[in-house]
Design a protein around this motif. Structure first.
Motif, PDB file in Angstrom:
ATOM      1  N   ARG A  15      21.660  15.594  28.763  1.00  0.00           N
ATOM      2  CA  ARG A  15      22.269  14.697  29.641  1.00  0.00           C
ATOM      3  C   ARG A  15      23.341  13.828  28.522  1.00  0.00           C
ATOM      4  N   LEU A  16      24.158  13.496  29.412  1.00  0.00           N
ATOM      5  CA  LEU A  16      25.407  12.838  28.867  1.00  0.00           C
ATOM      6  C   LEU A  16      25.329  11.366  29.035  1.00  0.00           C
ATOM      7  N   GLY A  17      25.047  10.369  28.131  1.00  0.00           N
ATOM      8  CA  GLY A  17      25.020   8.982  28.220  1.00  0.00           C
ATOM      9  C   GLY A  17      26.139   8.437  27.990  1.00  0.00           C
ATOM     10  N   ARG A  18      26.746   7.413  28.645  1.00  0.00           N
ATOM     11  CA  ARG A  18      28.062   6.774  28.247  1.00  0.00           C
ATOM     12  C   ARG A  18      27.832   5.162  28.808  1.00  0.00           C
ATOM     13  N   SER A  19      28.641   4.417  28.206  1.00  0.00           N
ATOM     14  CA  SER A  19      28.890   2.750  28.533  1.00  0.00           C
ATOM     15  C   SER A  19      30.180   2.643  29.574  1.00  0.00           C
ATOM     16  N   VAL A  20      29.846   1.942  30.489  1.00  0.00           N
ATOM     17  CA  VAL A  20      31.106   1.829  31.461  1.00  0.00           C
ATOM     18  C   VAL A  20      31.253   0.232  31.497  1.00  0.00           C
ATOM     19  N   ARG A  21      32.422  -0.059  31.072  1.00  0.00           N
ATOM     20  CA  ARG A  21      32.735  -1.660  31.196  1.00  0.00           C
ATOM     21  C   ARG A  21      33.424  -1.912  32.694  1.00  0.00           C
ATOM     22  N   ASN A  22      33.086  -2.812  33.472  1.00  0.00           N
ATOM     23  CA  ASN A  22      33.577  -3.875  34.587  1.00  0.00           C
ATOM     24  C   ASN A  22      33.854  -4.982  34.357  1.00  0.00           C
ATOM     25  N   GLY A  23      34.978  -5.445  33.907  1.00  0.00           N
ATOM     26  CA  GLY A  23      35.342  -6.769  33.471  1.00  0.00           C
ATOM     27  C   GLY A  23      34.644  -6.930  32.038  1.00  0.00           C
ATOM     28  N   ASP A  24      33.784  -8.195  32.311  1.00  0.00           N
ATOM     29  CA  ASP A  24      32.915  -8.520  31.074  1.00  0.00           C
ATOM     30  C   ASP A  24      31.760  -7.898  30.703  1.00  0.00           C
ATOM     31  N   LYS A  25      31.413  -7.188  32.009  1.00  0.00           N
ATOM     32  CA  LYS A  25      29.978  -6.507  32.025  1.00  0.00           C
ATOM     33  C   LYS A  25      30.099  -4.989  31.727  1.00  0.00           C
ATOM     34  N   VAL A  26      29.205  -4.969  30.762  1.00  0.00           N
ATOM     35  CA  VAL A  26      28.953  -3.206  30.310  1.00  0.00           C
ATOM     36  C   VAL A  26      27.641  -2.711  30.972  1.00  0.00           C
ATOM     37  N   SER A  27      27.723  -1.864  31.681  1.00  0.00           N
ATOM     38  CA  SER A  27      26.368  -0.945  32.084  1.00  0.00           C
ATOM     39  C   SER A  27      26.378   0.583  31.724  1.00  0.00           C
ATOM     40  N   LYS A  28      25.315   0.792  31.574  1.00  0.00           N
ATOM     41  CA  LYS A  28      24.912   2.383  31.015  1.00  0.00           C
ATOM     42  C   LYS A  28      24.764   3.345  32.227  1.00  0.00           C
ATOM     43  N   GLU A  29      25.284   4.497  32.043  1.00  0.00           N
ATOM     44  CA  GLU A  29      24.903   5.417  33.113  1.00  0.00           C
ATOM     45  C   GLU A  29      25.009   6.847  32.348  1.00  0.00           C
ATOM     46  N   SER A  30      24.327   7.788  32.832  1.00  0.00           N
ATOM     47  CA  SER A  30      24.101   9.035  32.473  1.00  0.00           C
ATOM     48  C   SER A  30      24.262  10.243  33.404  1.00  0.00           C
ATOM     49  N   VAL A  31      24.925  11.400  32.841  1.00  0.00           N
ATOM     50  CA  VAL A  31      25.255  12.444  33.643  1.00  0.00           C
ATOM     51  C   VAL A  31      24.388  13.647  33.284  1.00  0.00           C
ATOM     52  N   ASN A  32      23.828  14.430  34.281  1.00  0.00           N
ATOM     53  CA  ASN A  32      23.080  15.527  33.999  1.00  0.00           C
ATOM     54  C   ASN A  32      23.987  16.651  33.821  1.00  0.00           C
ATOM     55  N   LEU A  33      23.904  17.291  32.483  1.00  0.00           N
ATOM     56  CA  LEU A  33      24.736  18.575  32.038  1.00  0.00           C
ATOM     57  C   LEU A  33      23.875  19.629  32.601  1.00  0.00           C
ATOM     58  N   GLY A  34      22.691  19.725  32.798  1.00  0.00           N
ATOM     59  CA  GLY A  34      22.110  20.733  33.225  1.00  0.00           C
ATOM     60  C   GLY A  34      20.986  21.549  32.061  1.00  0.00           C
ATOM     61  N   ARG A  35      20.912  22.646  32.427  1.00  0.00           N
ATOM     62  CA  ARG A  35      20.223  23.475  31.216  1.00  0.00           C
ATOM     63  C   ARG A  35      21.199  24.147  30.057  1.00  0.00           C
ATOM     64  N   VAL A  36      20.583  23.885  28.636  1.00  0.00           N
ATOM     65  CA  VAL A  36      21.285  24.320  27.817  1.00  0.00           C
ATOM     66  C   VAL A  36      21.386  25.925  27.523  1.00  0.00           C
ATOM     67  N   ILE A  37      22.787  26.473  27.621  1.00  0.00           N
ATOM     68  CA  ILE A  37      22.667  27.953  27.066  1.00  0.00           C
ATOM     69  C   ILE A  37      22.973  28.405  26.019  1.00  0.00           C
ATOM     70  N   ASP A  38      24.014  27.373  25.329  1.00  0.00           N
ATOM     71  CA  ASP A  38      24.389  27.612  23.842  1.00  0.00           C
ATOM     72  C   ASP A  38      24.518  26.191  23.263  1.00  0.00           C
ATOM     73  N   LYS A  39      23.738  25.486  22.808  1.00  0.00           N
ATOM     74  CA  LYS A  39      23.900  24.283  21.921  1.00  0.00           C
ATOM     75  C   LYS A  39      25.008  24.148  21.176  1.00  0.00           C
ATOM     76  N   GLU A  40      25.223  24.924  20.071  1.00  0.00           N
ATOM     77  CA  GLU A  40      26.274  24.954  19.251  1.00  0.00           C
ATOM     78  C   GLU A  40      27.779  24.924  19.926  1.00  0.00           C
ATOM     79  N   LYS A  41      27.888  25.724  20.898  1.00  0.00           N
ATOM     80  CA  LYS A  41      28.959  25.908  21.675  1.00  0.00           C
ATOM     81  C   LYS A  41      29.079  24.948  22.589  1.00  0.00           C
ATOM     82  N   GLY A  42      28.142  24.123  22.922  1.00  0.00           N
ATOM     83  CA  GLY A  42      28.395  23.303  24.091  1.00  0.00           C
ATOM     84  C   GLY A  42      28.482  23.780  25.681  1.00  0.00           C
ATOM     85  N   ILE A  43      27.674  24.998  25.854  1.00  0.00           N
ATOM     86  CA  ILE A  43      27.483  25.880  27.030  1.00  0.00           C
ATOM     87  C   ILE A  43      26.384  25.364  27.922  1.00  0.00           C
ATOM     88  N   TYR A  44      26.595  25.024  29.261  1.00  0.00           N
ATOM     89  CA  TYR A  44      25.491  24.495  29.961  1.00  0.00           C
ATOM     90  C   TYR A  44      25.413  25.266  31.371  1.00  0.00           C
TER      91      TYR A  44
END
Length: 527
Positions: A15-44
């Motif tokens: 999963r990809l985790g990142r912070s999103v700023r909206n004005g003075d507020k900061v929220s966290k969201e995560s994105v599903n990358l899926g099953r890992v095919i090759d971790k070193e090469k970043g293939i999913y």
């Protein structure tokens, strides 16, 4: 941004985790990358994108050919009528669904009430005022504040409430043991913390008022009661909004402290129009000092004073006339204003003799109407009639009779507000260790409280009163009370998963409240 991995049934997912700023507020969201095919090469591989390569530095997705033996895409349609076990009716292969993405359900919590409070505090900027207390352990401070507002019980039971509340998700590092709470109260009750908090809060109040000042003035309430010390509490005259408090160890009436408090508030353009005082101020020396400093006051003298007995006796016969009947708040009193002289120099004042019916006993008077049907004895009827109360108030200024009880009612409200939640128990006697009046500052034994601890708990109660009043003001015109609001919101549950909370649909009452306060009704909340 960062990528975190988890393993499910022998397969590695990302999963990809990142912070999103909206004005003075900061929220966290995560994105599903899926099953890992090759971790070193970043293939999913995911159902939405098929096989792809993700570059964390540039945040870009690139579709690529699937490795040998790997299909381009996973099945993205709905399975054929899955049973309770999550298996399809044919073939028995398990489908990929929301449960795979979220992970196992951890718990179900009361969601709506704490979510509403947290959203309201941020929207109104009140969280910045609370942070002005200067306590670094924010989770503990906010947890106890929410608990005071929503539950109102002893702090020693807060841990039980916390376990089943969304507060345990929102404020996961709260420390609720007795010693840790005493440490928190000692810090926020210290002089540096109190000064910083009120400097920020008073500036906040001034900015929110037309012209930057308390144009309609404030009421200062002084009370000792059964406490170890005295409490000075300041509220706005027109709205009842809390403005300031000061705790004094000395239980005796002290005009000097009163005057210094009034002068300090004037620096912030907060002006005291009326001081509602304890009966202890009704003495020769104190009365003279009040007049000398030009402090308008309202007080309720002790019943053993000569003035009380004289006026109560002389005015009682002519009191219960229709011309003296006043309807105000929940009371239904007869009030008669009688000129009088007070103090050693016989200053002119107004005495208000009241024949009042306790609102809790109104039902008893209704019962008189069908006394024969209920076979009440003469003794029963006598007891009901004696439920009338004769009250005497003395004021340095004339007050409209219909405003008298609402003015003095601020003092009754304050005393109830700061009364410990243990029914039938006096201040400073036993109970939980977080009783604000338990213990003394001298000869302290383990578990007893210092002056700073007392002031810290009073500050927390003050914060809760500010928030409560802000919410009640916005509920005007709605058919719901504050208690109904919190209960309907509490009934909105949330399922807690690994990285989010999925909210139950809000009831009509809860939805109406979200709309009134212009707050979003939660669907899913990131963790």
């Amino acid at each position: 941004m960062h990528i975190f991995y988890h393993e499910t049934k022998g397969a590695l997912y990302a999963r990809l985790g990142r912070s999103v700023r909206n004005g003075d507020k900061v929220s966290k969201e995560s994105v599903n990358l899926g099953r890992v095919i090759d971790k070193e090469k970043g293939i999913y591989k995911s159902r939405e994108r098929g096989v792809f390569q993700y570059d964390l530095e540039t945040d870009t997705y690139t579709s690529i050919s699937a490795p040998e033996g790997e299909p381009e895409r996973s099945f993205s349609g709905m399975p054929e009528k899955p049973g309770r076990s999550g298996k399809t009716g044919k073939g028995g292969s398990r489908s990929f669904g929301l449960a795979d993405e979220l992970g196992a359900e951890k718990s179900i919590v009361d969601l709506g009430d704490v979510f509403f409070l947290d959203s309201f505090l941020q929207k109104e900027g009140l969280d910045e005022i609370i942070d002005g207390a200067g306590y670094e352990d924010r989770d503990t401070l906010y947890t106890i504040l929410c608990y005071r507002l929503l539950n109102g019980g002893d702090d020693c039971r807060a841990a039980d409430w916390y376990e089943g509340s969304y507060a345990s998700v929102l404020y996961p590092h709260a420390r609720l043991a007795g010693q840790q709470l005493r440490e928190m109260y000692a810090v926020i009750g210290g002089e540096p913390s109190q000064q910083f908090f009120f400097s920020r809060y008073l500036s906040f109040m001034s900015q929110r008022l037309p012209g930057g000042r308390q144009a309609d003035g404030c009421v200062l309430i002084d009370s000792a009661g059964e406490r170890e010390g005295r409490l000075l509490y300041v509220v706005r005259q027109s709205t009842g909004m809390p403005v300031y408090f000061r705790y004094c160890e000395d239980k005796e009436a002290d005009v000097d402290t009163l005057v210094r408090t009034i002068r300090e508030l004037e620096v912030y353009k907060i002006f005291i129009r009326l001081a509602i005082l304890d009966a202890g101020y009704y003495s020769g020396d104190s009365i003279e000092e009040l007049y000398a400093h030009g402090i308008a006051f309202l007080t309720k003298p002790r019943e053993d004073l000569r003035l009380y007995k004289k006026l109560a006796t002389e005015s009682l016969s002519a009191l219960a006339g229709q011309e003296n009947f006043v309807s105000c708040d929940r009371w239904y009193p007869y009030i008669k204003c009688v000129p009088c002289k007070v103090g050693q120099k016989n200053h002119p004042a107004c005495a208000y003799v009241c024949l009042a019916l306790d609102p809790g006993r109104i039902e008893a008077y209704r019962q008189l109407l069908d006394a024969k049907n209920r076979s009440l004895t003469d003794g029963d009827m006598h007891d009901m009639i004696q439920s009338r109360e004769i009250l005497l108030f003395v004021s340095s200024e004339r007050i409209a009779p219909d405003k008298l009880f609402s003015a003095y009612g601020a003092r009754w409200y304050m005393e109830q507000l700061f009364r410990p939640p243990h029914a039938g128990r006096s201040f400073g006697r036993g109970g939980c260790q977080t009783d604000p009046w338990a213990g003394r500052t001298s000869g302290q034994r383990p578990g007893e409280q210092t002056k700073d601890m007392v002031r810290g708990q009073l500050l927390l109660t003050f914060m809760a009163d500010v928030i409560r009043k802000q919410i009640e003001d916005r509920l005007q015109g709605m058919p719901y009370t504050l208690d109904e609001l919190f209960l309907s919101l509490r009934n909105q549950k949330g399922k807690v998963y690994r990285d989010r909370v999925v909210a139950q649909k809000a009831s009509k009452k809860a939805s109406d409240c979200y709309k009134r306060f212009k707050l979003p009704s939660p669907a899913k909340i990131g963790r």
